[in-house]
Design a protein around this motif. Sequence first.
Motif: not given
Lengths: 284, 257
Positions: A26-42, A54-58, A245-248
């Motif tokens: 469960v922990l691994v799945v959770l971490l994987y999801h978050i990493m996949k979604e968030g890593f690009a923004y980090l 504006r998400p690009s500047r937040a 509501p915005q996906e970003a």
Amino acid sequence: MSLSRSQKNSLFKFSCQAVTAISLLVLVVLLYHIMKEGFAYLNFDFLNHFPSRRPSRAGIKSALFGSLWIMGLTAMIAIPVGVCTALFLEEYTNRKNKWVKLVELNISNLAGVPSIVYGLLGLTVFVRFLGMDRSLIAGALTLSLLILPVIVVTTQGALRAVPDAIRYGAYALGARRYHVVFGQVLPAAIPGIMTGVILSMSRAIGESAPLIMVGALSFVAFTPESITDPFTVLPVQIYNWVGRPQEAFHGLAAAGIIVLLAVLFTFNIIAVFIREKFQRYKND
Amino acid sequence: MTELKDKDQQAIIQLKDLSIFYGDNQAVNKINLDFYKNKVTAIIGPSGCGKSTVLRSINRMNDFIDILHTKGEVVYENQNILDKNLDPTRLRRDIGMVFQRPNPFPKSIYNNIIWGPKINGFLKNPDELVEKSLRRAALWDEVKDRLHDSALGLSGGQQQRLCIARTVAMNPSVILMDEPCSALDPKATIRIENLIDELKDDYTILIVTHNMQQAARVSDYTAFLYEGELVEFGETDGLFTNPVEKQTEDYITGRFG
């Protein structure tokens, strides 16, 4: 069907392994999801920018600083108060006294009170009655109250685990209670106390409800400079982004969670380091 | 009682009509006993005869047992140390104690030795004190290369000698030993017994033991307690070879115990 003893043994061992595997999964799945979604923004800009429409500047700068301030202040308040309370209860009172028992019972009960109730208390007492307003100190005091019972109870356990033979040995060398408590019992109990500190600080860093209650803002475009400044914290910021509501923004929230986990991890590493340092003499 | 040969022995501690109660239960009944300076006195007797209780009253370790109370006097340096106004911590600097089970502090060997002198404010030359105390306890050669390792890494016998070294570091005049070998193997026991023999030049030693051979080997004087009463006291040689009381004879010949 009746099982032989060795079959029961293997069955039990297998069940334990299975349960452990499930929780890890469960922990691994959770971490994987978050990493996949968030890593690009980090990136560094994310850490170094204030929130924006504006998400690009937040970015997460104000929440990160707010969380660090809150954690630091909470640790400075809750650890000394909690440890001293436990020391007093364990080392300076008679455990058979009914008032001591009553106090202990109440502390254990406080550990189970929902955090929102502490938020209400903080709002009433610190924010309104004591006039602290929506400040870091009001938030830190509220969180301190929240984690105090856990620190007291775990510290008591750690003190109780120090064998009496050590206390008597110290007294037999002409020690006064002060020396016994601070020179022998407390150092011997520090590894156990640190475990309690890790648990409670991890809880404090993830709390959002009581801080929203005492007025953590969701849009803060500055870093706090003093303990009377308004603030926001990581969980509140994350919550705010998730609700948009915005996906970003959802990606930003995931990146925020990664930062939150990193902060949590750093705090725990420090605590584990302290624990190991004091553990050195316990078992060679 | 047997006649004492050395009539001019100087008594360092005197028990005068000492009675000790656990609640309503009397554990020790009006004991009168002198402990002589620079001698080893053994207190023997079957389990529950009150020998440890007597020993612990001499450095006021009984204070930690709530329900216990004491009557009579324990005289040391012309004062009754059971006096409530007397500060027991000062007394314990002078009257050291080694416990039944080795209880080194969870610190380094070095810090185990210097802790007592440090908190009592007379630690001047720690390195010298550590070496001197460990040599005195016949432990130096075994630990000199690992003084900063944990004391809990030592064997049981070494731990007990460390506890003796820690007590010696306080430079006490009396050392109380409460069955110091009961948790040790025979080899470690012999080492402690030899040590006791060396230590009596500088210290007065009171040792409680349930092991009669041990009492015979290490002590100059022996007191035999039975059910809270002092049955017989005398020089160890005399008491073991030619006891006056029937009960003493029965005990030391193993008829009960």
